[in-house]
Scaffold this active site. Structure first.
Site, mmCIF file in Angstrom:
data_model
loop_
_atom_site.group_PDB
_atom_site.id
_atom_site.type_symbol
_atom_site.label_atom_id
_atom_site.label_comp_id
_atom_site.label_asym_id
_atom_site.label_seq_id
_atom_site.Cartn_x
_atom_site.Cartn_y
_atom_site.Cartn_z
ATOM 1 N N ASP A 99 -1.757 -10.388 -6.428
ATOM 2 C CA ASP A 99 -2.226 -9.025 -6.694
ATOM 3 C C ASP A 99 -3.001 -8.458 -5.499
ATOM 4 O O ASP A 99 -3.642 -9.201 -4.764
ATOM 5 C CB ASP A 99 -3.111 -9.032 -7.950
ATOM 6 C CG ASP A 99 -3.285 -7.649 -8.558
ATOM 7 O OD1 ASP A 99 -2.477 -6.741 -8.232
ATOM 8 O OD2 ASP A 99 -4.230 -7.459 -9.352
ATOM 9 N N ASN B 280 5.313 -3.848 -15.165
ATOM 10 C CA ASN B 280 5.481 -3.156 -13.879
ATOM 11 C C ASN B 280 6.668 -2.175 -13.882
ATOM 12 O O ASN B 280 6.764 -1.303 -13.016
ATOM 13 C CB ASN B 280 5.642 -4.152 -12.716
ATOM 14 C CG ASN B 280 4.364 -4.894 -12.348
ATOM 15 O OD1 ASN B 280 4.410 -6.033 -11.887
ATOM 16 N ND2 ASN B 280 3.205 -4.263 -12.545
HETATM 17 C C1 IPE Z 1 0.178 -8.490 -12.236
HETATM 18 O O1 IPE Z 1 -0.349 -7.526 -11.406
HETATM 19 C C2 IPE Z 1 1.641 -8.617 -12.009
HETATM 20 C C3 IPE Z 1 2.047 -9.149 -10.700
HETATM 21 C C4 IPE Z 1 1.256 -9.593 -9.759
HETATM 22 C C5 IPE Z 1 3.457 -9.184 -10.462
HETATM 23 P P1 IPE Z 1 -0.687 -6.052 -11.933
HETATM 24 O O2 IPE Z 1 -1.344 -5.339 -10.811
HETATM 25 O O3 IPE Z 1 0.537 -5.442 -12.487
HETATM 26 O O4 IPE Z 1 -1.710 -6.358 -13.105
HETATM 27 P P2 IPE Z 1 -2.671 -5.368 -13.921
HETATM 28 O O5 IPE Z 1 -1.808 -4.314 -14.507
HETATM 29 O O6 IPE Z 1 -3.664 -4.817 -12.958
HETATM 30 O O7 IPE Z 1 -3.311 -6.250 -14.928
HETATM 31 C C1 IPE Z 2 0.746 -6.794 -6.787
HETATM 32 O O1 IPE Z 2 0.095 -5.796 -6.108
HETATM 33 C C2 IPE Z 2 2.249 -6.651 -6.710
HETATM 34 C C3 IPE Z 2 2.867 -6.217 -7.966
HETATM 35 C C4 IPE Z 2 2.255 -6.040 -9.092
HETATM 36 C C5 IPE Z 2 4.288 -5.982 -7.942
HETATM 37 P P1 IPE Z 2 -0.264 -4.394 -6.779
HETATM 38 O O2 IPE Z 2 0.841 -3.456 -6.452
HETATM 39 O O3 IPE Z 2 -0.595 -4.549 -8.197
HETATM 40 O O4 IPE Z 2 -1.552 -4.012 -5.945
HETATM 41 P P2 IPE Z 2 -2.862 -3.298 -6.488
HETATM 42 O O5 IPE Z 2 -3.375 -4.105 -7.629
HETATM 43 O O6 IPE Z 2 -2.468 -1.915 -6.898
HETATM 44 O O7 IPE Z 2 -3.789 -3.322 -5.313
HETATM 45 MG MG MG Z 3 -2.337 -4.907 -9.203
#
Ligand code: IPE
Ligand code: IPE
Ligand code: MG
Length: 236
Positions: free
Chosen positions: A12, A60
């Site tokens: 993340d 997602n």
């Molecule tokens: C969790 O990250 C999913 C992945 C890393 C693929 P998110 O960024 O989607 O999680 P939330 O929504 O903040 O909990």
């Molecule tokens: C994790 O990074 C990757 C996926 C969830 C696909 P994020 O895209 O959630 O990054 P933040 O949390 O917005 O920084």
């Molecule tokens: Mg995230």
């Protein structure tokens, strides 16, 4: 140092990494792929047997369409056979693949097949994955078997459930790492993480490198895994 047999990672912080640099979120994901390469190689060299990466959750799919499209394109490009072959890594995917675009699915299947006889680390991509989806599927399958008469209700135990999950081919994770500072599981491996050690770090995924991984494993080595027993029993 004890090396965890199975490490699961919630990767993340890509979006925030990009935002901090005035870049598009997709650039963060692109940089995240580099981190995947670094960490896969590092884990493989350390002797980790299974590495499960949360790449894209079922939730997602609710992100803006251009970001979803960019992520799918990146996953497609990251399916480079040579990288897996070079590290003798076996690649597998888990998740609700009915929602994944045909071309992405085809390249994943190709990589899974080509790397299936590799004997090194198994890298598992959790794609369009969520734990509640996975458990629901397992319950459906078990119920079907009971309805068809191929199993009795009494025969259902923890092993039955393990065997019906998408992760049935591997042991449960020993160590869960979440980058990006959030203290939650976001629907990841709820059943399988029952006795894992958790490691949360503020480091954003694109910044995560081998020393960060070492720090997580060091912390893991300081934990006492008691499984309900007392310290004295564990020391015996
Ligand atoms: C969790 O990250 C999913 C992945 C890393 C693929 P998110 O960024 O989607 O999680 P939330 O929504 O903040 O909990
Ligand atoms: C994790 O990074 C990757 C996926 C969830 C696909 P994020 O895209 O959630 O990054 P933040 O949390 O917005 O920084
Ligand atoms: Mg995230």
């Amino acid at each position: 140092m004890r090396i965890p047999q199975h490490i699961a990672i919630i990767m993340d912080g890509n979006g925030r990494w990009a935002k901090a640099r005035g870049l598009n979120r997709s650039m963060g994901h692109q940089e995240g792929v580099e981190a995947v390469r670094r960490i896969t190689t590092a884990c493989s060299n350390m002797g980790v047997k299974y590495l499960t990466l949360y790449t894209f959750s079922t939730e997602n799919w609710n992100r803006p369409a251009p970001e979803v499209a960019a992520l799918m394109q990146l996953i497609l490009e990251a399916m480079e056979e040579e990288i897996f072959m070079k590290n003798n890594v076996r690649m597998r995917v888990i998740g609700d693949l009915s929602r994944v675009p045909e071309n992405v699915l085809a390249s994943i299947r190709h990589c899974e097949q080509r790397t299936s006889t590799n004997t090194g680390m198994t890298m598992v991509i959790a794609l369009s994955y969520s734990s509640k989806w996975e458990i629901t599927e397992a319950v459906r399958q078990i119920a079907r078997e009971a309805a068809e008469g191929t199993r009795t209700i009494e025969s259902i135990d923890e092993t039955t459930i393990d065997r019906h999950l998408a992760t049935s081919f591997m042991p449960d994770p020993d160590l869960l790492i979440r980058t990006g500072g959030e203290l939650r599981l976001s629907n990841y491996l709820l059943w399988q993480l029952a006795y894992a050690e958790f490691y949360f770090t503020d480091t954003l995924w694109p910044d995560f490198d081998e020393p960060h991984l070492q720090a997580a494993i060091e912390e893991y080595n300081n934990r006492e895994r008691r499984y309900g027993k007392t310290s004295e029993q564990v020391a015996e």
